[in-house]
Design an enzyme around this catalytic site. Structure first.
Site, mmCIF file in Angstrom:
data_model
loop_
_atom_site.group_PDB
_atom_site.id
_atom_site.type_symbol
_atom_site.label_atom_id
_atom_site.label_comp_id
_atom_site.label_asym_id
_atom_site.label_seq_id
_atom_site.Cartn_x
_atom_site.Cartn_y
_atom_site.Cartn_z
ATOM 1 N N GLY A 173 41.667 52.885 43.747
ATOM 2 C CA GLY A 173 41.176 53.615 44.904
ATOM 3 C C GLY A 173 41.234 55.109 44.706
ATOM 4 O O GLY A 173 41.343 55.602 43.578
ATOM 5 N N ASP A 229 54.423 49.050 37.959
ATOM 6 C CA ASP A 229 53.448 49.908 37.276
ATOM 7 C C ASP A 229 54.031 51.307 37.069
ATOM 8 O O ASP A 229 53.399 52.314 37.408
ATOM 9 C CB ASP A 229 52.149 49.973 38.075
ATOM 10 C CG ASP A 229 50.974 50.476 37.228
ATOM 11 O OD1 ASP A 229 51.059 50.397 35.988
ATOM 12 O OD2 ASP A 229 49.981 50.947 37.808
#
Length: 412
Positions: free
Chosen positions: A21, A130
């Protein structure tokens, strides 16, 4: 151009883009915020939206000085957004791109901050999944820490988990950023807190060396190295720091430190690192042919998809990949045991002192030939010296070299 996000927030300008995004500078009831607006195709996924709402309590409750706090989660029509604290600074990737590598004291201080943030998240039952320089923000407004470092904050909690829904990825798929993926993820095991420690140790190695220990080439080759290769030593750092990195890069998750232990141990090492300059090492070169042989296939792209750079694999189908596989996620099949058993066949990336020839390079081959010539000359000299010694020991007192050399064996 301003854009309304839900009923309480306004997004004013784009701060950055990622495969999941776009991050906007926004305004809310309490002042400036950062708004991570997920892609529209994600917002239309009912299963993902449901998971998004389920994660709300855990993400909103995560408060720590080294974590970018999530203030709100917005689900409004096609908008799916995380509203976060605005950090006045830059991300660690931008710092690395500028400086290539950091002095050990600054690198360790930054990673210790991130470890502290992870410790709070793990205690709350949240695994980041992550950890990488792109997700570490540096607060430029606060006071400087050891080695001139800025306070580090970990961001993007929950994004990988939100997108890793059962419908998008099955047990035979891998989600993550290749350079920082723990071996157990490559082997198909569920992600637990230890995967964050492995990724953070990889970040520390990268801050010190300027490159990741197992990166380079096709993502498939990178994944294989995580499972089969041993991390190569970095010349020039204290053994105590190196042993800490090795322990946190252990293949077995249980062998790694917990986040709280890692943060404490790193801070204990700071005094001995004061004043040390950045390491002077060269990045190893990945061999293209080895990458081709060891590559594991990624998910096939749609026929209509535009061609992408080798190694640039988006997080989800349809996302535009970034310029480097360090900056992207990958969705790949888990390799079979027989594919991992054979080793990486020469894909290990061994750091070398600055100026030293790369193994297998033309410069290295010339140096090897010179060493062979020198060794051959030395062998000839030794043989000659040995022959003279034997003659001196066996000849008569009145004999001369010419007498000895001209004598012939008696006939039978």
């Amino acid at each position: 151009m301003a854009r309304k996000i839900g009923s309480r927030y306004t997004a004013h300008q784009i701060l950055g883009r990622g495969s999941a995004g776009t991050v906007w500078l926004g305004e809310g009831p309490e002042g400036p915020v950062a708004i991570k607006l997920l892609r529209e195709d994600l917002a239309s996924d009912e299963e993902l939206v449901g998971r998004f709402v389920q994660e709300r309590t855990a993400l909103l409750g995560l408060e720590h000085p080294n974590v970018v706090s999530v203030r709100d989660l917005v689900v409004d029509g096609n908008d799916l957004a995380l509203v976060m604290d605005l950090v006045r600074g830059t991300d660690l990737r931008t710092r690395l791109d500028r400086d290539r590598r950091l002095a050990p004291e600054a690198a360790v201080a930054i990673v210790a901050d991130v470890a502290d943030g992870l410790a709070a998240a793990h205690a709350a039952g949240v695994v980041h999944r992550d950890v990488k320089p792109e997700n570490v923000l540096l607060d430029m407004q606060g006071p400087l820490g050891p080695g001139g470092s800025h306070r580090a904050l970990l961001t993007d909690f929950g994004v990988a988990k939100l997108i890793d829904t059962p419908r998008r990825t099955r047990a035979t798929k891998i989600i993550g950023t290749p350079d920082y993926l723990a071996p157990e993820i490559v082997e198909g095991l569920p992600p637990r807190a230890a995967v964050d420690i492995y990724a953070l140790a990889t970040v520390l190695y990268e801050l010190l060396a300027g490159f990741t220990p197992f990166g380079g080439g096709h993502p498939g080759a990178v994944l294989r190295r995580h499972v089969t290769e041993t991390v190569a030593p970095l010349p020039g750092i204290p053994d105590e720091l190196w042993q800490l990195i090795v322990q946190c890069l252990a293949k077995a998750p249980a062998s790694r430190l917990r986040a709280s232990e890692l943060g404490a141990r790193l801070r204990e090492l700071l005094p001995m690192l004061a004043g040390m300059p950045p390491l002077d090492v060269d990045e190893p070169d990945a061999e293209a042919e080895d990458d081709e042989e060891t590559a594991l296939p990624a998910e096939p792209a749609p026929a209509s998809a535009a061609p992408v750079r080798r190694g640039a694999v988006p997080l989800v189908p349809g996302a535009k990949p970034a310029d480097s596989n360090r900056d992207t996620h990958t969705s790949m099949r888990v390799p079979a045991p027989d594919e991992l058993a054979g080793g990486a066949r020469g894909t290990a990336r061994v750091p070398r002192a600055s100026g030293a020839p790369r193994p297998g390079s033309a410069r290295n081959r010339v140096a090897a030939r010179r060493r062979k010539v020198a060794l051959g000359a030395a062998a000839v000299a030794l043989a000659a010296a040995a022959g003279v010694g034997v003659w001196a020991a066996t000849s008569d007192d009145g004999a001369t070299p010419s007498d000895s050399s001209s004598s012939a064996p008696a006939s039978p």
